[in-house]
Design a protein around this motif. Structure first.
Motif, PDB file in Angstrom:
ATOM      1  N   PHE A  29       0.509  -0.964  -0.354  1.00 22.36           N
ATOM      2  CA  PHE A  29       0.309  -0.132   0.266  1.00 22.36           C
ATOM      3  C   PHE A  29       0.999   1.422  -0.484  1.00 22.36           C
ATOM      4  O   PHE A  29       1.947   1.409   0.650  1.00 22.36           O
ATOM      5  CB  PHE A  29      -0.823  -0.148   1.530  1.00 22.36           C
ATOM      6  CG  PHE A  29      -1.763  -1.294   1.262  1.00 22.36           C
ATOM      7  CD1 PHE A  29      -3.149  -1.141   0.531  1.00 22.36           C
ATOM      8  CD2 PHE A  29      -1.985  -2.794   2.141  1.00 22.36           C
ATOM      9  CE1 PHE A  29      -3.888  -1.925   0.602  1.00 22.36           C
ATOM     10  CE2 PHE A  29      -2.528  -3.443   2.124  1.00 22.36           C
ATOM     11  CZ  PHE A  29      -3.884  -2.759   1.253  1.00 22.36           C
ATOM     12  N   GLU A  33      -2.888   5.007   2.054  1.00 18.69           N
ATOM     13  CA  GLU A  33      -3.373   4.027   2.240  1.00 18.69           C
ATOM     14  C   GLU A  33      -2.700   3.544   3.453  1.00 18.69           C
ATOM     15  O   GLU A  33      -3.670   3.132   4.272  1.00 18.69           O
ATOM     16  CB  GLU A  33      -3.050   2.504   1.446  1.00 18.69           C
ATOM     17  CG  GLU A  33      -3.715   3.605  -0.005  1.00 18.69           C
ATOM     18  CD  GLU A  33      -3.061   2.867  -1.606  1.00 18.69           C
ATOM     19  OE1 GLU A  33      -3.785   3.170  -2.601  1.00 18.69           O
ATOM     20  OE2 GLU A  33      -2.091   1.610  -1.304  1.00 18.69           O
ATOM     21  N   LEU A  75     -10.725   5.104  -1.002  1.00 18.49           N
ATOM     22  CA  LEU A  75     -10.023   4.691  -0.011  1.00 18.49           C
ATOM     23  C   LEU A  75     -11.335   4.428   1.628  1.00 18.49           C
ATOM     24  O   LEU A  75     -11.138   3.551   2.236  1.00 18.49           O
ATOM     25  CB  LEU A  75      -9.421   6.489   0.471  1.00 18.49           C
ATOM     26  CG  LEU A  75      -7.761   6.773  -0.213  1.00 18.49           C
ATOM     27  CD1 LEU A  75      -7.501   8.277   0.463  1.00 18.49           C
ATOM     28  CD2 LEU A  75      -6.937   5.528   0.236  1.00 18.49           C
TER      29      LEU A  75
END
Length: 125
Positions: A29, A33, A75
């Motif tokens: 990620f 993130e 997200l």
């Protein structure tokens, strides 16, 4: 003397093996993130449900705040899956995993997320 092209021996015309082989999917990620995953630790499973009119009215009357969804749908899918991972570990709802993959994440990232979160949770205990 004949020339034997070993790189393109069995490939379709106009393609080489280098073009056929796909790059491995990254299972990590980005920093943003990871921060969403860390912030999801504070959220409850109740934060994933949409608040009703009555609960919004009571919240505004008595000052109870409700956690709002993230503006970026990608997200938000990550946050929702991370909340489930923080509270349930590997017992993730199939709908949330499908939403996560549909948002553009790889299936390998599900395992990375859960292993990271449960490893952090076990280390804190």
């Amino acid at each position: 003397m004949a020339y034997l092209d070993l790189d393109n021996a069995f490939a379709a015309p106009g393609m080489s093996r280098a073009m056929v082989v796909k790059a491995p999917v990254a299972a990590g990620f980005s920093a943003l993130e990871w921060s969403v995953i860390a912030l999801a630790k504070r959220d409850t499973l109740r934060s994933l449900a949409r608040p009703s009119r009555l609960s919004r009215a009571m919240g505004s009357l008595f000052g109870f705040g409700t956690a709002s969804a993230l503006a970026d749908p990608r997200l938000e899918a990550l946050r929702r899956l991370a909340v489930h991972a923080w509270h349930r570990g590997f017992a993730l709802p199939v709908a949330e995993v499908e939403r996560f993959v549909a948002a553009g994440f790889a299936a390998a990232q599900v395992e990375t997320l859960v292993v990271s979160v449960t490893g952090l949770r076990i280390a804190e205990a």
